[in-house]
Structure formats: C-alpha cells, structure tokens
Design a protein around this motif. Structure first.
Motif, PDB file in Angstrom:
ATOM      1  N   GLY A 663      11.901  -3.370  12.578  1.00  0.00           N
ATOM      2  CA  GLY A 663      12.373  -3.696  14.025  1.00  0.00           C
ATOM      3  C   GLY A 663      11.137  -4.073  14.809  1.00  0.00           C
ATOM      4  N   GLU A 664      11.386  -3.943  16.046  1.00  0.00           N
ATOM      5  CA  GLU A 664      10.271  -4.443  16.936  1.00  0.00           C
ATOM      6  C   GLU A 664       9.137  -3.801  16.881  1.00  0.00           C
ATOM      7  OE1 GLU A 664       9.465  -5.179  21.692  1.00  0.00           O
ATOM      8  OE2 GLU A 664      11.586  -4.278  20.934  1.00  0.00           O
ATOM      9  N   GLY A 665       7.902  -4.603  16.371  1.00  0.00           N
ATOM     10  CA  GLY A 665       6.559  -4.047  16.209  1.00  0.00           C
ATOM     11  C   GLY A 665       6.405  -3.393  14.783  1.00  0.00           C
ATOM     12  N   TYR A 666       7.456  -3.259  14.134  1.00  0.00           N
ATOM     13  CA  TYR A 666       7.345  -3.116  12.497  1.00  0.00           C
ATOM     14  C   TYR A 666       8.232  -3.922  11.864  1.00  0.00           C
ATOM     15  CZ  TYR A 666       5.306   1.003  14.822  1.00  0.00           C
ATOM     16  OH  TYR A 666       4.670   2.022  15.703  1.00  0.00           O
ATOM     17  N   PRO A 667       7.702  -5.044  11.556  1.00  0.00           N
ATOM     18  CA  PRO A 667       8.568  -6.222  10.880  1.00  0.00           C
ATOM     19  C   PRO A 667       8.512  -6.206   9.277  1.00  0.00           C
ATOM     20  CG  PRO A 667       6.367  -7.176  11.401  1.00  0.00           C
ATOM     21  CD  PRO A 667       6.013  -5.639  12.012  1.00  0.00           C
ATOM     22  N   LEU A 668       7.527  -5.230   8.742  1.00  0.00           N
ATOM     23  CA  LEU A 668       7.393  -5.252   7.302  1.00  0.00           C
ATOM     24  C   LEU A 668       7.765  -3.911   6.599  1.00  0.00           C
ATOM     25  CD1 LEU A 668       4.103  -6.793   6.988  1.00  0.00           C
ATOM     26  CD2 LEU A 668       5.803  -8.261   6.820  1.00  0.00           C
ATOM     27  N   LEU A 669       8.540  -3.948   5.466  1.00  0.00           N
ATOM     28  CA  LEU A 669       8.643  -2.613   4.649  1.00  0.00           C
ATOM     29  C   LEU A 669       7.621  -2.415   3.818  1.00  0.00           C
ATOM     30  CD1 LEU A 669      12.321  -3.348   3.986  1.00  0.00           C
ATOM     31  CD2 LEU A 669      11.347  -1.612   5.299  1.00  0.00           C
ATOM     32  N   PHE A 670       7.182  -1.127   3.806  1.00  0.00           N
ATOM     33  CA  PHE A 670       6.071  -0.414   2.807  1.00  0.00           C
ATOM     34  C   PHE A 670       6.643   0.377   1.768  1.00  0.00           C
ATOM     35  CE2 PHE A 670       3.402   3.130   2.287  1.00  0.00           C
ATOM     36  CZ  PHE A 670       2.058   2.542   1.874  1.00  0.00           C
ATOM     37  N   VAL A 671       6.118  -0.192   0.345  1.00  0.00           N
ATOM     38  CA  VAL A 671       6.525   0.818  -0.685  1.00  0.00           C
ATOM     39  C   VAL A 671       5.492   0.933  -1.318  1.00  0.00           C
ATOM     40  CG1 VAL A 671       8.692  -0.324  -0.952  1.00  0.00           C
ATOM     41  CG2 VAL A 671       6.849  -1.446  -2.108  1.00  0.00           C
ATOM     42  N   THR A 672       5.490   1.917  -2.342  1.00  0.00           N
ATOM     43  CA  THR A 672       4.329   2.534  -3.116  1.00  0.00           C
ATOM     44  C   THR A 672       4.734   2.594  -4.307  1.00  0.00           C
ATOM     45  OG1 THR A 672       5.214   5.073  -2.935  1.00  0.00           O
ATOM     46  CG2 THR A 672       3.734   4.148  -1.418  1.00  0.00           C
ATOM     47  N   GLY A 673       3.648   2.798  -5.583  1.00  0.00           N
ATOM     48  CA  GLY A 673       4.062   2.561  -6.811  1.00  0.00           C
ATOM     49  C   GLY A 673       2.642   3.139  -7.615  1.00  0.00           C
ATOM     50  N   ARG A 674       2.752   3.125  -8.977  1.00  0.00           N
ATOM     51  CA  ARG A 674       1.736   3.706  -9.632  1.00  0.00           C
ATOM     52  C   ARG A 674       1.159   2.521 -10.645  1.00  0.00           C
ATOM     53  NH1 ARG A 674       3.133   8.347 -12.412  1.00  0.00           N
ATOM     54  NH2 ARG A 674       2.514   9.402 -10.607  1.00  0.00           N
ATOM     55  N   PRO A 675      -0.072   1.889 -10.525  1.00  0.00           N
ATOM     56  CA  PRO A 675      -0.529   0.817 -11.560  1.00  0.00           C
ATOM     57  C   PRO A 675      -0.787   1.641 -13.051  1.00  0.00           C
ATOM     58  CG  PRO A 675      -1.638   0.607  -9.483  1.00  0.00           C
ATOM     59  CD  PRO A 675      -0.832   1.789  -9.338  1.00  0.00           C
ATOM     60  N   VAL A 676      -1.042   0.824 -13.689  1.00  0.00           N
ATOM     61  CA  VAL A 676      -1.288   1.355 -15.186  1.00  0.00           C
ATOM     62  C   VAL A 676      -2.312   2.310 -15.474  1.00  0.00           C
ATOM     63  CG1 VAL A 676      -2.814  -0.552 -16.046  1.00  0.00           C
ATOM     64  CG2 VAL A 676      -1.386   0.570 -17.774  1.00  0.00           C
ATOM     65  N   CYS A 677      -3.295   2.423 -14.737  1.00  0.00           N
ATOM     66  CA  CYS A 677      -4.615   3.165 -14.886  1.00  0.00           C
ATOM     67  C   CYS A 677      -4.451   4.182 -13.612  1.00  0.00           C
ATOM     68  CB  CYS A 677      -5.767   2.789 -15.220  1.00  0.00           C
ATOM     69  SG  CYS A 677      -5.966   2.453 -16.916  1.00  0.00           S
ATOM     70  N   ARG A 678      -3.601   4.624 -13.195  1.00  0.00           N
ATOM     71  CA  ARG A 678      -3.384   5.450 -11.979  1.00  0.00           C
ATOM     72  C   ARG A 678      -2.670   6.871 -12.118  1.00  0.00           C
ATOM     73  NH1 ARG A 678      -4.252   3.954  -6.803  1.00  0.00           N
ATOM     74  NH2 ARG A 678      -5.591   2.668  -7.916  1.00  0.00           N
ATOM     75  N   PHE A 679      -2.983   7.880 -11.872  1.00  0.00           N
ATOM     76  CA  PHE A 679      -2.434   9.205 -12.104  1.00  0.00           C
ATOM     77  C   PHE A 679      -1.867   9.947 -10.997  1.00  0.00           C
ATOM     78  CE2 PHE A 679      -6.267   8.107 -14.240  1.00  0.00           C
ATOM     79  CZ  PHE A 679      -5.839   7.936 -15.624  1.00  0.00           C
ATOM     80  N   PRO A 680      -0.833  10.960 -11.205  1.00  0.00           N
ATOM     81  CA  PRO A 680      -0.603  11.904 -10.407  1.00  0.00           C
ATOM     82  C   PRO A 680      -1.789  12.845  -9.961  1.00  0.00           C
ATOM     83  CG  PRO A 680       0.387  12.322 -12.216  1.00  0.00           C
ATOM     84  CD  PRO A 680      -0.230  11.021 -12.588  1.00  0.00           C
TER      85      PRO A 680
END
Length: 801
Positions: A663-680
């Motif tokens: 919406g106004e002022g926030y035009p992009l959507l943000f998502v997350t994920g885990r690359p191959v060498c990234r851990f919880p």
C-alpha cells in the motif's frame, strides 16, 4: 565431499525408475520383499555415493573409532558415522547402507563445524550478571522456584515449557511427562510451532492423524515432482540430490515449483509458478479446478475413499486459471501447463514447506495439496506420496511425543478415552487443559500469568515474530527464565539460570526423520566440561522435584536413553506412530526403520494409507477437525455426522487476501527463507560469509530504486526496520527476500507481524509489506541494527547483551 559453496549437491549419479518386477516388489510388505530370490536383481535403484568429511590431513584409517549417528541440521534423517580420534569428533562419513541417504552427507555438515564457544558450566544470575556455578546450585534455584510456584493455588498453570526439534525422542518424551503429569501444566510447546505446525495440522485434517504418508523412495518411482513453497535444494539437500539424479537419468520426472523466488528448484523445474506471496490458496483452487473440469481425477478412488467432493467442486468452480492468474500474478498458461502435468502423471510426489506454512491461509493451502493427491488417488503406492515437511531434525518426535503442542502418541485431546488412556499409562489424575500453542505461551508470560519459562535447545529471542516483545518478556524481572543449550545464545543471555547441554555425538538417543525413518545416534565422545545430556537434565529435575504417580511410586521410572525409549514404546502402542517393533539393537549397524513398526511388522511400514484406509474413525483420529477459515473446532458431533468411516477429508477453502498487503509507502512484499548453508538458531558457525545477512532485490526493482549489488539498503515494514547489503538477482519483481536467523541484530523476523494461522497457530513469517531505500554505496558502511527496540533499551538485563 562436495564443496558446500561451489558445488553443494556434488556429482550426479543418474538413475531411472525401477522396472515392472521392481515396482511389484516395492509394493510388497517388507518380509515378503526380503523373501524374493536374489537373482531378480532387486535393491535400491539410487546409486550409493559415500561422502567423507575429515579434519585436514586425516584419513579414514586415522580414526580410533567410528560411531553411528544421524544429521543434526535438518529433518531429512541422513545417516552418518562420527570419526573419533583422541576423544574428539574429527570427521563424518555418510552411511552407505541407510535407506535415506545411501552414503551422502548434506553440505551443511561441512559448513556446520562446532566452532562457537560452548557452554561448559551452569550459570546463574547474580547482581544482574550471569556467573558460573555448579549443578547443585543451578538446579537448586530451579527446583526452589518450581516448588514455590506449585505451593500456590493453580501453581501448575504458572509454568511454561518451550523446546525445539533438536532434542532426541527420549528427551522429548521425558519432558512431556514431567511437564504434563509432573507439573500438570498444559503450557508445553516449542519452535516446531514455527517450523512444522501446519504440516501436522494439514495431515491431521485430511487423513485423521499426523505422519507422512510417503517414503523418500517414492522419488525413485515417480514421473512427476511438485514442490509447493519448498526450496528443497537448500533445505533438504540430500533429498534434492535424489531428485536431481532422477532428473538426469532415463525417463526423468517432470517438475513443478511454486515459489516467488528464483531458487535452484525454480531454475530446474519445467514449470515455475512465481506466485504473489500470500495467494497459494487461489493457485491451488485453480489447479484443482482444472483437474476436475478436465476429468483428470480418479472418480472411483474419490467416491470410495474421500468425504467432501461435492463441496470442493462447488468452491473450486469459481477459480478458473484466468482468475487465479490475476490474483497470483502468474500467466494462466503456466497454471494450465502445471495442471496438465498433475492430471496426466501416473505417480506424483509432492513436498510442501515454509512457503506455504508461514504464509497466508497456511493450513488451507497445505490441505489443498492433500486434496490434489486424494483426487488423483496418489497415495499408498510406490511413487505416489505427499510430504508435509519439517525443517528441524526431530520435529516429528516433538509432534509424536507431545512437546509440540499435541498429546503424546498422537492422541486426541477432545476424545475422553484418549485422555483417560494416557492418564492411566502414567498412573496420574486426568490431565489439565488442552495444549497451549507457543505464541500463546509467550503472551501469557508477557501478561504475567506464566512465572517460570523453561527453554530447551531454542533461541526465541531471535526466532519468533515481533522480537521486541519477546525480548522484553524474557528480560522481565517477574519471569524466571531457565535456558538449556549448547551456547550462550541471545535467549540464554536473558536467563536467570543457564544449563549447559550436550550435543549429538556426545549423547545417546534416537530421532525420527521426515519420512518416519527412526535412527539411533550413539555417544561418540564426552561432552565438554560439566555439560550434560538433555535427558540427564530432565531426569535430574524430576528426581529433585520428587514427582510421584497416584500410588506414590516415582512418576518417571526410566533412568537412561534405552529405558526411556522402552517407556515411549508403551505410550505409542496401538497408536498411528507405533514403535513397539523397534529396539536399539535393531537400529544398530544398518539402516533406520520406518514406523509404524510392530512385532508383526518388524520391517516397518514404507507407506501409509495403502488401499485408501485412513485414520479418520472417531475412535482413532487425532482431531475432530477445524474450520479452515476461523480455526473454530468442529466438535465430535459434527465430526461423526460426516461419517468418515476410514475415508479421507477433502477440505474446500475460498481464497482470502492476506492482511499484510502492499500500500501507500510500502510497495514491496518481503519474504524469508534459508540458503543451503544456513541453520535454525541456535546453530554452529559455518565459518564463511554466508552467515552474514543480505537483502535480495529483483533487478527491475533495483534499477528503479538506484540500488546496485552490494549497496547498503534499509528495509522498513510497518513494524520495524533493518539495514543490510543488497544482492541484485532474479527474485520476483515486487518481492524482497532475506535469509532468516542470520545476524541477531538484523534478524529478518524483526519485520514480521505477530499473527498466526487460525488452525495450526503457525506464525505468518513469510510475508510483510515493506519499502526499500538505499543507504550507501557498496563498501561505504556496515549494516545497522533493527529499530523499534526503544522500549528495551532501558532494561538493565538487556544491556548486558
């Protein structure tokens, strides 16, 4: 061993699907398959490739001993052996005989050497600081506070326990008993709520009980693979290698990927549906619409083995490909192409993960994947299976044993017989209250009704949504926080008592991977300093608290991992996750075994629901169901009215737009994920730059914002803000990606909302509306910390961090 960065998936070992005789053999029960003559040439069609990782300069012959183990970095259940020399682990080797990985190691094993400083002695808070002490002092404080709370009316409700999918089965079960029957609290859950709650909810809703229907060997037989929000190339690398080897062999399976990001899976797929985040249900309805409209479904199977087809037809009729294309922002032609693959294949494997689970309408979307398999009759036979996956190694054990928000043994809280059965097993009074989900536990702690919060092998100060509230809660003077972990995590720094735990290879136990394969992990070396296994810590607490059953006998009668496993077997007997045919001796020396496994089926069960018989009988089912839109419980009477009689449920769901929209002022959507060498978190340090955070921006968006590769950018949501370097690459236009659990001062979860799916109660991590601005050019500055923490800055305890 493959280079985890340059070549994360190693060399290919292509293979094709088995022939007719092999397919017939694969469908036989284990004991009949084993009796077939050797000259038929049966066996695993996936070639063995043994990966070895050793400290520099060492060879396999240099090891003093090899100890059996399993991967501790994901839920795949890759079997391995620990190399031991001079009392320490110096390497790993894939286990060639195991059914899951055929000798391969995940590249995360290479990245994940335990280089961080370990906790070696207990810590207690003195004068605002954590100081080292002995076990008697540390446990004395925990026990004193516990008894103080229990002496007050309703004191059992003052306790909360929060754990993770990083404990062994025996540890999960012991915690469930001491919390549920010893303390009597319903406030027991873990970060598996963040990881796998929707998987469990969807499996229970569709099939009556938790537990993956399929087997990893289904990849060997299938002619189509669909990956629904699952970047398997980075999260379950060995499974991805199996898929790639099929793709590089004769008669390769078609592949469909649903993901807004340009992942390795998306680049490999024949059809990539880069949907707008939050629109998964609209896409699934369109695909189901196409299957039904084109008569690409098994009418006999649907009629004999499912409930709800008419309602499903009514709902999906309103979702032709063109409408879904407008909602999802993908071409209608691609939706139709994907539907044709799904409708014409003979053997379909699906895998679902966080792109569906941590997004809008999570359980509804996951159930639509189950619907697809039910419409096609794609369950219970080689090559036809669905995986509602998890990320953490023992997430399935948390769900089975009751530390993940359910009752132990996959029992139904609403079924009085199940509750009485569990109380009788433990010889205690009826259990108190339905299980409390994790985010509600933290809300109770924030409000002050929970006074003691015990956190085991989890780091909620960097992994839950709206971290400012979580950190403020943990830092509160009225909350007594116990943390049990390997490292001095951000959560541990806020604790009143910190208990040093042993890790895998330093203790004995079992865990169950994503396709129900149970493995044993031996103790290869001693833990450092005074660290103890999680099981020993729980047993010590139970002994000091002197928990008793109704007859005055010790509540917890086991004393070591094997006796704890035997106690769990008694709890699982007759339930969908029956372990009674498994022993430690049977797990040693060869491959893992899949549950259910009973004395009459000692080889385990490769696939569930063969013949279309599901765990939906009211006396057997794990839940009486929910409204997918509101989360309202159906109740037993409504459930019985549906008259399932062992049939699966087809759940219809209309698409509802996400509350988190641009919406106004926030035009992009943000998502997350885990690359191959990234851990919880908590996790080992990988020792390379991939641990650092970054923000991935589509080239089209980057050009419009004058952002170049490596520039420092600021990402702001309606909730918080952070700064990190930009990577300009091919994510979907209008979508910004960031790996989660990267840098605790710049955690991606800072930007997300405190909301959850109405059924699974899993947080909606995977989408937020944001704006992105350039801060400085590449090399001009370092990333800044997340904002919106002002209310915490006055906390003396937080400033110690």
């Amino acid at each position: 061993m493959p280079d985890p960065i340059a070549d994360p998936w190693g060399r290919r070992t292509p293979y094709g699907p088995p022939g007719g005789v092999e397919r017939l053999a694969a469908a036989l029960p284990g004991r009949l398959r084993d009796a077939l003559p050797a000259e038929l040439g049966l066996g695993s069609p996936w070639p063995v490739r043994v990966d070895t990782l050793l400290d520099d300069g060492l060879t396999e012959a240099d090891a003093d001993a090899w100890a059996q183990g399993v991967s501790f970095l994901h839920s795949g259940g890759d079997a391995l052996d620990f190399a031991v020399r001079d009392g320490r682990v110096v390497g790993l080797r894939g286990r060639a005989a195991d059914r899951v990985n055929h000798g391969r190691l995940d590249p995360k094993e290479t990245c994940g050497r335990w280089e961080r400083a370990r906790l070696t002695r207990p810590l207690v808070r003195e004068g605002g600081e954590l100081v080292e002490t002995d076990w008697d002092t540390a446990m004395g404080r925990v026990v004193a506070r516990s008894k103080e709370l229990l002496e007050a009316p309703g004191g059992w409700g003052r306790f909360g326990f929060y754990t993770s999918g990083r404990l062994f089965l025996e540890e999960h079960y012991t915690l469930a008993v001491l919390a549920r029957a010893g303390i009597g609290t319903p406030h027991l859950d873990g970060n598996t709520r963040v990881c796998a709650a929707t998987a469990a909810a969807a499996l229970k809703a569709s099939f009556g009980a938790d537990g993956q229907p399929g087997s990893f060997t289904d990849v060997d037989h299938c002619d189509a693979i669909a990956l629904w929000g699952h970047n398997v190339a980075d999260t379950h690398t060995v499974l991805w290698e199996r898929m790639l080897d099929r793709r590089h062999g004769p008669r390769p399976p078609a592949m469909i990927a649903v993901d807004p990001d340009d992942t390795p899976v998306a680049r490999e797929a024949d059809v990539h549906l880069a949907v707008r985040p939050g629109t998964n249900v609209a896409l699934m309805n369109a695909l189901l619409h196409e299957l039904i409209a084109n008569n690409w479904y098994d009418a006999a199977y649907v009629g004999n083995h499912t409930v709800g087809f008419a309602e499903l037809c009514r709902v999906v009729e309103a979702y032709p490909a063109k409408r879904a294309a407008d909602i999802c922002a993908v071409p209608a032609g691609l939706i139709e192409q994907a539907a044709e693959i799904l409708g014409s294949c003979e053997r379909l494997v699906s895998s679902v993960l966080r792109g569906f689970y941590q997004s809008n309408q999570a359980t509804a979307a996951a159930c639509q994947v189950n619907n697809l398999h039910l419409l096609r009759g794609m369950l219970g036979r080689p090559g036809a299976g669905v995986f509602q996956m998890a990320g953490q190694p023992s997430a399935h054990n948390a769900r089975e044993t009751g530390t993940g928000g359910d009752l132990p043994g996959m029992r139904n809280w609403e079924n009085p017989e199940h509750v009485r059965d569990l109380a009788a097993l433990w010889n205690v009074d009826p259990l108190a209250g339905p299980p409390t989900h994790a985010l509600q536990i933290f809300r109770y702690a924030e409000e002050g009704s929970i006074k003691l919060l015990w956190i085991a092998a989890a780091d909620p100060a960097v992994s839950l949504p709206h971290l400012d509230r979580v950190r403020r809660t943990l830092a509160g003077e009225e909350l007594f926080v116990v943390v049990q972990d390997l490292f001095l995590t951000e959560t541990a720094r806020l604790a009143d008592v910190v208990l040093p735990a042993a890790t895998w290879g330093e203790k004995l136990g079992t865990l169950t991977g994503a396709d129900r394969t149970v493995h044993i992990c031996e103790k290869a070396v001693e833990p450092p300093g005074d660290a103890r296994s999680d099981l020993d810590i729980f047993l010590d607490y139970a002994r000091r608290m002197d928990f008793r059953d109704r007859d005055g006998a010790p509540l917890i009668r086991w004393h070591d991992p094997e006796s704890a496993f035997e106690a769990w077997k008694a709890c699982s007997k007759g339930r969908p996750c029956d372990y009674t045919g498994i022993t430690y001796d049977r797990l040693r020396g060869g491959s893992g075994i899949q549950w259910p496994c009973t004395p009459s089926t000692p080889h385990g069960t490769e696939r569930l629901y063969a013949g279309g018989r599901f765990a939906t009988d009211p006396s057997e089912c794990q839940t009486y169901g929910y409204d997918l839109a509101t989360g309202a419980e159906w109740g037993v009477e409504r459930y019985r009215a549906k008259d399932p009689r062992g049939r699966a449920f087809l759940h219809a769901a209309d698409y509802r737009p996400s509350a988190e929209v641009t919406g106004e002022g926030y035009p992009l959507l943000f998502v997350t994920g885990r690359p191959v060498c990234r851990f919880p978190s908590p996790a080992p340090e990988p020792g390379h730059a991939d641990r650092e955070p970054w923000v991935e921006v589509n080239p089209q968006d980057a050009a419009a914002l004058a952002i170049g590769d490596g520039d420092l950018v600021r990402v702001e949501s309606r909730h918080s803000a952070l700064e990190a370097p930009a990577r300009v690459r091919g994510t979907r236009p209008g979508v910004v990606f960031m790996p989660f659990h990267s840098d605790t001062a710049r955690a991606a979860d800072e930007l997300t909302v405190t909301g959850w799916d109405p059924v699974s109660k899993q947080p909606i991590f995977n989408v937020a509306a944001v704006r992105v601005t350039k801060v400085s050019g590449a090399g001009d500055g370092a990333g800044g910390v997340a904002e919106d923490l002002g209310s915490l800055k006055g906390s003396e305890r937080l400033e110690e961090v």
